[in-house]
Design a protein around this motif. Structure first.
Motif, short mmCIF file in Angstrom:
data_model
loop_
_atom_site.label_atom_id
_atom_site.label_comp_id
_atom_site.label_asym_id
_atom_site.label_seq_id
_atom_site.Cartn_x
_atom_site.Cartn_y
_atom_site.Cartn_z
N ALA A 236 0.82 -1.22 0.00
CA ALA A 236 0.00 0.00 0.00
C ALA A 236 0.85 1.26 0.00
O ALA A 236 0.41 2.31 -0.48
CB ALA A 236 -0.92 -0.01 1.22
N GLY A 237 2.07 1.20 0.53
CA GLY A 237 2.88 2.39 0.66
C GLY A 237 4.26 2.25 0.06
O GLY A 237 4.77 1.14 -0.15
N ALA A 238 4.89 3.39 -0.24
CA ALA A 238 6.30 3.50 -0.66
C ALA A 238 6.60 2.78 -1.96
O ALA A 238 7.77 2.57 -2.29
CB ALA A 238 7.23 2.99 0.45
N HIS A 239 5.60 2.37 -2.70
CA HIS A 239 5.75 1.80 -4.04
C HIS A 239 4.85 2.60 -4.97
O HIS A 239 3.70 2.91 -4.61
CB HIS A 239 5.38 0.32 -4.06
N TYR A 240 5.35 2.91 -6.15
CA TYR A 240 4.66 3.85 -7.02
C TYR A 240 4.45 3.28 -8.41
O TYR A 240 5.25 2.48 -8.91
CB TYR A 240 5.46 5.15 -7.11
N ARG A 241 3.37 3.74 -9.03
CA ARG A 241 2.97 3.31 -10.36
C ARG A 241 2.59 4.55 -11.17
O ARG A 241 2.40 5.63 -10.60
CB ARG A 241 1.81 2.33 -10.27
N PRO A 242 2.40 4.42 -12.49
CA PRO A 242 2.19 5.62 -13.31
C PRO A 242 0.81 6.24 -13.24
O PRO A 242 0.67 7.45 -13.49
CB PRO A 242 2.47 5.13 -14.74
N ALA A 243 -0.24 5.44 -12.96
CA ALA A 243 -1.60 5.97 -13.08
C ALA A 243 -2.48 5.42 -11.97
O ALA A 243 -2.13 4.44 -11.29
CB ALA A 243 -2.20 5.63 -14.45
N GLY A 244 -3.65 6.05 -11.81
CA GLY A 244 -4.57 5.61 -10.77
C GLY A 244 -5.26 4.31 -11.07
O GLY A 244 -5.76 3.64 -10.16
N ALA A 245 -5.34 3.93 -12.34
CA ALA A 245 -6.00 2.69 -12.74
C ALA A 245 -5.23 2.07 -13.89
O ALA A 245 -4.68 2.78 -14.74
CB ALA A 245 -7.46 2.94 -13.14
N CYS A 246 -5.21 0.75 -13.92
CA CYS A 246 -4.49 0.05 -14.99
C CYS A 246 -4.86 -1.43 -14.94
O CYS A 246 -5.22 -1.96 -13.89
CB CYS A 246 -2.98 0.22 -14.82
N LYS A 247 -4.76 -2.09 -16.07
CA LYS A 247 -4.99 -3.53 -16.13
C LYS A 247 -4.01 -4.28 -15.23
O LYS A 247 -4.32 -5.36 -14.72
CB LYS A 247 -4.86 -4.03 -17.57
N MET A 248 -2.82 -3.73 -15.01
CA MET A 248 -1.85 -4.39 -14.13
C MET A 248 -2.25 -4.22 -12.66
O MET A 248 -1.64 -4.85 -11.79
CB MET A 248 -0.44 -3.84 -14.37
N ARG A 249 -3.25 -3.39 -12.41
CA ARG A 249 -3.78 -3.24 -11.04
C ARG A 249 -5.01 -4.10 -10.85
O ARG A 249 -5.11 -4.83 -9.87
CB ARG A 249 -4.09 -1.77 -10.76
N ASN A 250 -5.93 -4.03 -11.79
CA ASN A 250 -7.14 -4.84 -11.71
C ASN A 250 -7.73 -4.95 -13.10
O ASN A 250 -8.43 -4.05 -13.57
CB ASN A 250 -8.15 -4.22 -10.74
N GLY A 251 -7.44 -6.07 -13.78
CA GLY A 251 -7.89 -6.24 -15.15
C GLY A 251 -9.36 -6.54 -15.31
O GLY A 251 -9.88 -6.54 -16.43
#
Length: 864
Positions: A810-825
């Motif tokens: 949940a913390g200290a790790h970052y991704r490019p966007a608020g939503a993505c298939k790599m988050r929840n397809g």
């Protein structure tokens, strides 16, 4: 090249049973498994001398202060010396490596049976592949020990092949196939199995029927679903959809064909799976149907067998969710544990527990790691007490030996080194560290996660977490070919799925093995050489105890439903595959499973191109959490107005001096128009494609030339001559990109992160999440903060920037966007699609000539 230590192998396995009477002694053998980096050959198993092994046992279900009473020992010959019945956890240490396990000591072994109805093993000149699964019933000694145990490989049962010229029993008890089982001449004829019998003392003899499969032979069985290029398959992305756990019936074949056809149609035809559709001409799609003798796949996890209002019978153990509702607003550190979180801390419930009626009070005094009694709710405790089963499910005989979940017997080595073994069960740091270590046994990984079954894949050819290029699935794939009567072409193309090497092996991870089952969690596995998938996800397993059996009433069979097209949901499979193939292109998981920061403060970047962590991008010293934008590898990726992929390596041009490049002749009209538009319109850039051996594209490191001019285009061959800068033309290999930067009205080049977003981040170097709580994991899309200058339609969940939460934390790790298939397809709309950065990365790797297309069609918000 020096050997690299991979791990340890403990034989027979890590969930052991010994009987004081009715069974031979139990001998433990430890092997160091090594491989040669970069060399494709079997792993080497070297037996570790007993003197180099340390064992430490503890009885977790005994009263505190007595957990070292009457613990077993292991003598100088590796023979287990039990002292009294009971349940014991142990640590095995070898140098800097360790394994944990469990030993259950019983008074008597009373019955045994094969845990396989039939069993497939491989034709192999050297190694035995399949290890028969064997279960036993033990005496009821009125203690915590299970009545039914897994004694596979223990050596208690003497195995004999009734035809040793076809099936051989190896010294480790595995079955080596010598002659492939012939196909029956008529469908109604039974298979010509080889019978393997087993004997244990005076108990009744049992038999299991064994099939031998040749995974190495050529098979021209590939069915084409999309064939864009057959003359040079090495330059294509080649998807292989493989059947697993399907019987040979017409109904089973029809379901698999529908899976393959709809997968192709939806993956390349639905907007939610872009950029696969945009890139479809770079993909060939094949399928191969291979029947299994039984429908379904083996379940490694045990399942509950008692009716409970909280967790129904058939629930996989350990259950991974909360039991009962969580009151809204409860702080994360006060929320009840999920069942698996509790089990990892306190263990599974014993069969009989005579210590106390208050387990929470008991646990509080056992020096358990990270145990908080306030997080054990009444409903959770009640469900925990029945979170077990009497029996163990029979294994299923699927062709490739895929399994869901993991048996307690199949442990993965630890590399932190063994901890000291306490002399006394007293309050001390040494005791607390030892308890923490042996309780690792209760952590069996993600419940139901798909894997290759170690009992079908020998330790010389399969190592968990390794590429294992000689396993049966990859061996089978390399023998595949097809015949196309219309094009009059045929051939074995299996080499495109060979896993040797790293980096840009185009098809190495595009094997999608689809199992006929409605359980199991999908995974991209074997160091990204294949994906394992099922037809869906059901909340529980159906089973029945064979109470009419003359073997034992605890024989536990799965009930796998027959094919039913109404239960098949292609959308689920395609959502999963689109995500799992993302891993093949070096995209990491962006979802959250664990609270807080995890390893986010560690130095160094993450290997995945769409993820980074605070320890790498921290702007100021710890504990500051401001982000250094210059170290976020995706923010300044260029957007493009026109782009083309180099079809072959560039060459020097003498007249005029410059660089000669080859692009698709079909795109020449664009480049001619640019050239005729004059110097301002025709300035182009050329970037070399570079990828590391592990598949990283970022940070971009390929040579870049900017402000180049296009000479007048001659002919229709697709050759362009670029001038304007001195450069080294040999740097630009096939796959490099020629492009015209996309610019705003003032002539500033645009990047994947909007300039206004970058300006905002410079002023506020924090994640863009509107919800800043990173103490608890979330799976919802994140909406961005309000950003000056951006309209409401631009403040989308797919806005490119920096969002916290990913890599399972949940913390200290970052991704490019608020939503993505790599988050929840599986989400609806853009929340279930790839974010623009992931699209950019896939396009850049497969065919950068489509950069302009995705920028025009899929950039979030306005098409600036």
């Amino acid at each position: 090249m020096a050997d690299e230590i991979v791990d340890l192998v403990l034989l027979p396995h890590c969930d052991l049973h010994v009987a004081l009477t009715g069974a031979p002694p139990l001998t433990l053998r430890v092997f160091r498994r090594t491989d040669k980096p970069g060399v494709v050959e079997p792993y080497t198993l070297t037996e570790v001398p007993r003197a180099d092994c340390t064992y430490g046992f503890m009885a977790p279900y005994q009263d505190t202060g007595h957990r070292f009473d009457d613990v077993p020992t292991v003598d100088e010959n590796g023979v287990v010396q039990p002292k009294a019945p009971g349940v014991f956890l142990f640590q095995l240490g070898v140098g800097d490596l360790y394994l944990v396990g469990r030993l259950q000591v019983h008074q008597r072994l009373e019955k045994w049976w094969f845990g396989n109805n039939t069993l497939t093993t491989a034709l192999d000149p050297v190694f035995g592949h399949a290890l028969p699964t064997i279960y036993a019933r033990f005496s009821d000694d009125n203690n915590a020990a299970d009545l039914i145990g897994d004694i596979s490989g223990h050596g208690y049962v003497t195995l004999t092949s009734e035809n040793p010229q076809r099936v051989e029993i190896t010294p480790h008890g595995r079955l080596r196939g010598l002659v492939e089982t012939p196909k029956p001449q008529r469908p109604e004829d039974p298979p010509d199995f080889v019978s393997v019998s087993g004997r244990l003392g005076t108990l009744p003899e049992r038999k299991v029927q064994v099939d031998v499969a040749d995974y190495r032979k050529e098979r021209f069985v590939l069915k084409e679903h999309q064939l864009w290029q057959h003359s040079d398959v090495d330059d294509m992305q080649n998807i292989l959809i493989l059947a697993e756990g399907f019987e040979g019936s017409a109904a089973d074949q029809a379901v698999f064909n529908e899976v393959a056809q709809k997968t192709k149609a939806q993956l390349f035809g639905q907007r939610r799976h872009e950029p696969y559709g945009t890139l479809k001409e770079r993909f060939n799609v094949f399928s191969a149907f291979q029947e299994s003798f039984e429908r379904g796949i083996t379940c490694g996890n045990r399942v509950t067998d008692t009716l409970d209002p909280a967790l129904p019978s058939g629930t996989l153990i350990p259950f991974e969710n909360t039991v009962g509702p969580v009151r809204p607003g409860t702080p994360p550190d006060r929320r009840p544990y999920t069942m698996d979180q509790l089990v990892r801390r306190v263990g599974l419930p014993p069969r009989i527990d005579s210590r106390t009626t208050d387990p929470v009070h008991l646990w509080s005094g056992q020096q358990l790691h990270d145990f908080k009694p306030e997080r054990v709710s009444a409903k959770l405790l009640k469900a925990w007490k029945t979170h077990r089963s009497l029996g163990i499910l029979q294994a299923r005989n699927s062709f490739f030996g895929v399994m869901m979940g993991r048996r307690p017997a199949d442990r993965i080595v630890g590399a932190e080194g063994p901890v000291p073994i306490p002399g006394l069960d007293s309050v001390s740091d040494i005791m607390k560290a030892f308890v923490k270590r042996v309780y690792e046994f209760w952590d069996t990984g993600s419940t139901g996660l798909l894997t290759l079954d170690p009992r079908r894949h020998p330790p010389e050819l399969f190592g968990p977490g390794r590429t294992s290029p000689l396993n049966s699935v990859l061996t089978y794939a390399q023998g595949l070919g097809y015949v196309n009567a219309h094009l009059h072409v045929h051939g074995n193309i299996g080499h495109v799925w060979e896993p040797e090497g790293e980096g840009l092996r185009r098809s190495r991870a595009l094997i999608a093995l689809v199992a006929y089952d409605y359980q199991g969690r999908p995974i991209n596995t074997n160091r990204r050489t294949m994906t394992l998938n099922t037809l869906g996800w059901a909340p529980k397993i159906f089973f029945q105890y064979d109470t009419t059996s003359d073997i034992d009433p605890a024989v536990m069979h799965r009930t796998v439903p027959a094919p039913d097209p109404r239960k098949f949901k292609a959308g689920h499979i395609v959502n999963v595959l689109a995500h799992e193939f993302g891993h093949s292109f070096n995209l990491g998981d962006e979802y959250e499973e664990f609270p807080d920061d995890g390893e986010g403060n560690e130095p160094g970047d993450l290997v995945h191109d769409n993820l980074t962590r605070l320890g790498h991008v921290r702007l100021h010293a710890h504990p500051g959490r401001d982000i250094n934008l210059d170290l976020v590898k995706w923010l300044t990726l260029p957007r493009m107005r026109h782009s083309a992929r180099l079809l072959k390596d560039s060459e020097p041009s003498d007249n005029p001096p410059g660089i000669k490049v080859q692009v698709d002749p079909g795109q020449l009209a664009v480049w001619r128009a640019l050239q005729k538009g004059g110097p301002r319109a025709s300035k182009v850039s050329l970037r070399a494609f570079r990828i590391t051996r592990y598949g990283e594209q970022l940070p971009l490191s390929g040579a870049l030339l900017e402000g180049l001019d296009i000479e007048p285009v001659q002919g229709d061959s697709g050759v362009l001559v670029l001038t304007g800068q001195a450069g080294a033309p040999d740097l630009f290999g096939a796959g490099s990109v020629l492009y015209v930067p996309l610019k705003d009205g003032s002539g500033t080049p645009l990047t994947v992160a909007d300039n206004r977003v970058l300006a905002f981040l410079r002023q506020h170097p924090d994640p863009l999440n509107n919800n800043l709580d990173h103490s608890a994991p979330r799976d919802d899309p994140d909406t961005p903060k309000r950003i000056t200058g951006l309209a409401a339609n631009e403040l989308r969940r797919t806005l490119v920037g920096i969002f916290e939460g990913g890599n399972r934390y949940a913390g200290a790790h970052y991704r490019p966007a608020g939503a993505c298939k790599m988050r929840n397809g599986g989400r609806v709309g853009d929340a279930g699609s790839f974010c623009f950065v992931c699209m950019w990365l896939i396009v850049n790797r497969i065919d950068p000539s489509h950069h302009a297309t995705i920028s025009r069609r899929f950039y979030p918000g306005r098409g600036r």
